[in-house]
Write an enzyme that holds these catalytic residues in place. Structure first.
Site, PDB file in Angstrom:
ATOM      1  CD  GLU A  16      -3.007  -0.744   0.024  1.00  0.00           C
ATOM      2  OE1 GLU A  16      -3.289   0.198  -0.515  1.00  0.00           O
ATOM      3  OE2 GLU A  16      -4.011  -1.779  -0.057  1.00  0.00           O
ATOM      4  NE  ARG A  29      -4.052   2.913  -0.635  1.00  0.00           N
ATOM      5  CZ  ARG A  29      -5.256   2.662  -0.172  1.00  0.00           C
ATOM      6  NH1 ARG A  29      -5.773   3.721   0.117  1.00  0.00           N
ATOM      7  NH2 ARG A  29      -5.696   1.663  -0.158  1.00  0.00           N
ATOM      8  CG  ASP A  37      -5.647  -7.287  -7.760  1.00  0.00           C
ATOM      9  OD1 ASP A  37      -4.534  -7.460  -7.024  1.00  0.00           O
ATOM     10  OD2 ASP A  37      -6.866  -6.647  -7.050  1.00  0.00           O
ATOM     11  CD  GLU A  83     -10.968  -1.611  -8.373  1.00  0.00           C
ATOM     12  OE1 GLU A  83     -11.995  -1.370  -8.002  1.00  0.00           O
ATOM     13  OE2 GLU A  83      -9.886  -1.554  -7.546  1.00  0.00           O
ATOM     14  CB  THR A 141      -1.880  -0.990  -9.406  1.00  0.00           C
ATOM     15  OG1 THR A 141      -3.150  -1.820  -9.175  1.00  0.00           O
ATOM     16  CG2 THR A 141      -1.370  -0.894  -7.931  1.00  0.00           C
TER      17      THR A 141
HETATM   18  C1  DMJ Z   1      -6.762   0.674  -4.852  1.00  0.00           C
HETATM   19  O1  DMJ Z   1      -5.734   0.845  -3.985  1.00  0.00           O
HETATM   20  C2  DMJ Z   1      -5.816  -0.188  -5.898  1.00  0.00           C
HETATM   21  O2  DMJ Z   1      -6.417   0.094  -7.068  1.00  0.00           O
HETATM   22  C3  DMJ Z   1      -5.247  -1.320  -5.534  1.00  0.00           C
HETATM   23  O3  DMJ Z   1      -4.638  -1.934  -6.614  1.00  0.00           O
HETATM   24  C4  DMJ Z   1      -6.478  -2.099  -5.449  1.00  0.00           C
HETATM   25  N1  DMJ Z   1      -7.415  -1.642  -4.460  1.00  0.00           N
HETATM   26  C5  DMJ Z   1      -7.811  -0.342  -4.550  1.00  0.00           C
HETATM   27  C6  DMJ Z   1      -8.918   0.319  -4.942  1.00  0.00           C
HETATM   28  O4  DMJ Z   1     -10.025  -0.472  -4.975  1.00  0.00           O
END
Ligand code: DMJ
Length: 644
Positions: A269, A273, A402, A536, A622
């Site tokens: 995370e 982020r 994912d 998503e 992501t």
């Molecule tokens: C986000 O933090 C990112 O897209 C992560 O890869 C998946 N989950 C959340 C959003 O749903």
């Protein structure tokens, strides 16, 4: 992408983590410190008093006080030459009545100054004594922080100068069409509402509780106030032209973002982020502070790789460097989507810092994975970092798996298609996924199920919906030139995910939906009916729009934006909802940082022109943070060579 453990209201929560220290000994030490501080103040006031009293004694030429050599300090404004003083520092005496008069004036001036200083010192001491213990403690803490900051500044080595990669398409992105522009303006207004609310009620906290109107955090940030929303949202603000807000966030980062905290954070995370957010802000704005902060943080993540196999722990304590895994993960395993979602950011960190360690760490993970057997060609979600063996044989393109697949494709794109090894791993993985996990429902909806203990679970998560965009993005360059096939697959997934929205009361998608016993794209269990402002589905609409220009994607995106505005907007920001099938749902009272980083950014880009951050020059991590393509083949980084 994310793991169920990170979901605030999913069935599988991470147990609350031990913040790692008790406040008691610290409290006692601080008390002693504050008492010492008060004593010191009284003592200094007393010394000032004695010192002043000495000068208040009747004037006498026998007092050779200027010989103490303090005059430069006490009367710095007196010009030594004009005042008949040798540059060596002594007053020339005995030059008649005029000099004596001036001498007396000087002494008078000095006495007044000392009297004033003395009174001020006493006042300050009295003020301090009036303060509560807490206030004094806070003041001491602020002082300590300042000293620590200064020391850190002194210690931090400058980063080597590296050429800025080619940056294309950073402009307004005006779509031209007034109707589209109006929609884009509305998204911008939603962003402003989300940001202003956080600014007002949650500033500095990780996230916002928009109904309680206060800060919010989860243990992925280690219960420490790291301003996650600021870092995550900053590039969206820049992209939307909200420059005052951007500057405000930048200032907070400059003054407050500190990674030497006793906090156990999620490596994944924090990487997607924080490092992703800081890097994107750096490339978009060119402000060095973001690069420096990203480098400081990346260094703090390195101890997470100290495992027998080099597969990193899920969590690391930023201060001690101690790592461990989530308690709920199968047999102490690390998670595929977590250790497999570091590549993009780490390659950029090696590029910017000249330190190949980041690149080597992620390439080592890749090598480990390549050595292993894959059941049915699939990658299980769990891998034990001590033994190097798979945990349970679960495979998912949603939570737990994912973004591992996403980063294989994006590693190739980010290397300007030079990293063909990553492309091959992606192609092979997708082939196995198509064979074993992708099916058509009776009603003709294409879905991606999950492989669990030898059978296919006909359930798809909201998280899995990102895959529509991934298939479209990977179509060009696919094995056997199946570009058309993958674009079609992307379109089918987009359609299924749109159905999952359309079949609800709120027109917002549930967390997970089934394709079983006559059910098609609907949630069954109560704890799968929530929508937490996830991006998503909208992400897939945006990629599909860029590759096909089919107007339905803009229309679907607009439907989602309107539903969010209608059902999630409150006076204190935006909140998730607990049941998308209820006409009067309750709120979860969380404004997720990814709502500002991703959901609103993808919506804004959906209503912008294609030459704004074009996909052949930028690769979105992501968490939707755009990073420029790097041309690193045969590049020598300052100090060291990055090898493959
Ligand atoms: C986000 O933090 C990112 O897209 C992560 O890869 C998946 N989950 C959340 C959003 O749903």
């Amino acid at each position: 992408m994310t793991t169920p453990a990170l979901l605030p209201i999913s069935g599988r929560r991470i147990p609350t983590l031990n913040p790692g220290f008790s406040s008691f000994p610290h409290h006692r030490a601080t008390l002693r410190l504050s008492e010492k501080f008060i004593l010191l103040l009284i003592l200094s006031a007393f010394i000032t008093l004695c010192f002043g009293a000495f000068f208040f004694l009747p004037d006498s030429s026998k007092h050779k006080r200027f010989d103490l050599g303090l005059e430069d300090v006490l009367i710095p404004h007196i010009d030594p030459i004009k005042e008949g003083k040798h540059p060596g520092g002594h007053i020339i005496h005995g030059q008649g009545g005029h000099d004596e008069h001036r001498h007396r004036e000087d002494e008078e001036h000095l006495r007044n100054k000392i009297r004033a200083d003395h009174e001020r010192a006493l006042e300050e001491a009295k003020e301090k004594l009036k303060k509560s213990r807490e206030e004094l403690r806070a003041e001491i803490q602020t002082e300590k922080n300042k000293v620590a900051q200064d020391l850190k500044k002194k210690d931090s080595k400058p980063l080597p100068p590296v050429p800025m990669p080619k940056l294309v398409g950073i402009h307004d992105g005006d779509p031209g069409d007034p109707d589209v522009k109006e929609k884009r303006d509305k998204i911008r207004e939603m962003m402003k509402h989300a940001w202003d609310s956080y600014r007002h009620y949650g500033w500095g906290h990780n996230e916002l509780k928009p109904l309680a109107k206060k800060g919010h955090s989860t243990n992925i940030f280690g219960n420490s106030q790291m301003g996650a929303t600021i870092v995550d949202a900053l590039d969206s603000l820049y992209i939307m032209g909200l420059h005052d807000e951007f500057k405000d966030g930048q200032e907070w980062i400059e003054k407050n973002l500190d990674f030497s905290v006793n906090a156990e954070v999620s490596v994944f995370e924090v990487n997607i982020r924080f490092i992703g957010g800081l890097l994107a802000s750096y490339y978009l704005s060119g402000q060095e502070v973001f690069k420096i902060k990203a480098a400081q943080l990346a260094e703090k993540l390195l101890p997470a790789f100290n495992t027998p196999t080099g597969i990193p722990w899920a969590m690391v304590n930023l201060k001690s460097g101690v790592g461990r895994n989530w308690g709920w993960a199968s047999a102490g395993s690390s998670i595929l989507s977590e250790f497999g979602t570091l590549h993009m950011e780490f390659v950029h960190m090696s590029y910017l810092t000249g330190n190949p360690a980041y690149y080597n760490k992620v390439m080592h993970i890749r090598k480990q994975l390549q050595k292993m057997d894959r059941p049915n060609g699939l990658y299980p979600n769990y891998l034990n970092p001590r033994t190097g063996r798979w945990g349970q044989h679960h495979t998912s393109v949603g939570g737990l798996g994912d973004s591992f697949y996403e980063y294989l494709l994006k590693a190739w794109l980010m290397s300007d298609k030079a990293d063909t090894e990553a492309r091959k791993m992606y192609d092979d993985a997708i082939e196995a996924i198509e064979k074993h996990l992708i099916r058509k429902s009776n009603g003709g909806l294409t879905f991606i199920g999950e492989w669990k203990n030898g059978h296919l679970e006909r359930k798809m998560g909201h998280l899995t919906c990102f895959a529509g965009g991934m298939f479209a993005l990977g179509a060009d360059g696919s094995k056997g030139d199946k570009a058309g096939h993958y674009l079609q697959l992307g379109a089918e997934i987009a359609h299924t995910c749109h159905e999952s929205y359309d079949r609800t009361v709120l027109k917002l998608g549930p967390e997970a939906f089934k394709f079983d016993s006559g059910l098609e794209a609907v949630a069954v269990r109560q704890n799968e009916k929530y929508y937490i402002l996830r991006p998503e589905v909208i992400e897939t609409y945006w990629y599909m729009w860029r590759f096909t220009h089919d107007p339905k994607y803009r229309q679907w995106g607009w439907e989602a934006a309107q539903a969010i505005e209608k059902h999630c907007r409150v006076s204190g920001g935006f909140s998730g909802v607990k049941d998308v099938y209820s006409s009067s749902p309750t709120f979860d009272d969380v404004q997720q940082s990814f709502f500002l980083a991703e959901t609103l950014k993808y919506l804004y880009l959906l209503f912008s022109s294609d030459d704004f951050l074009p996909l052949d020059s930028w690769v979105f991590n992501t968490e939707a943070h755009p990073l420029p393509v790097l041309h690193l083949a045969n590049t020598t980084l300052s100090g060291s060579r990055v090898t493959r």
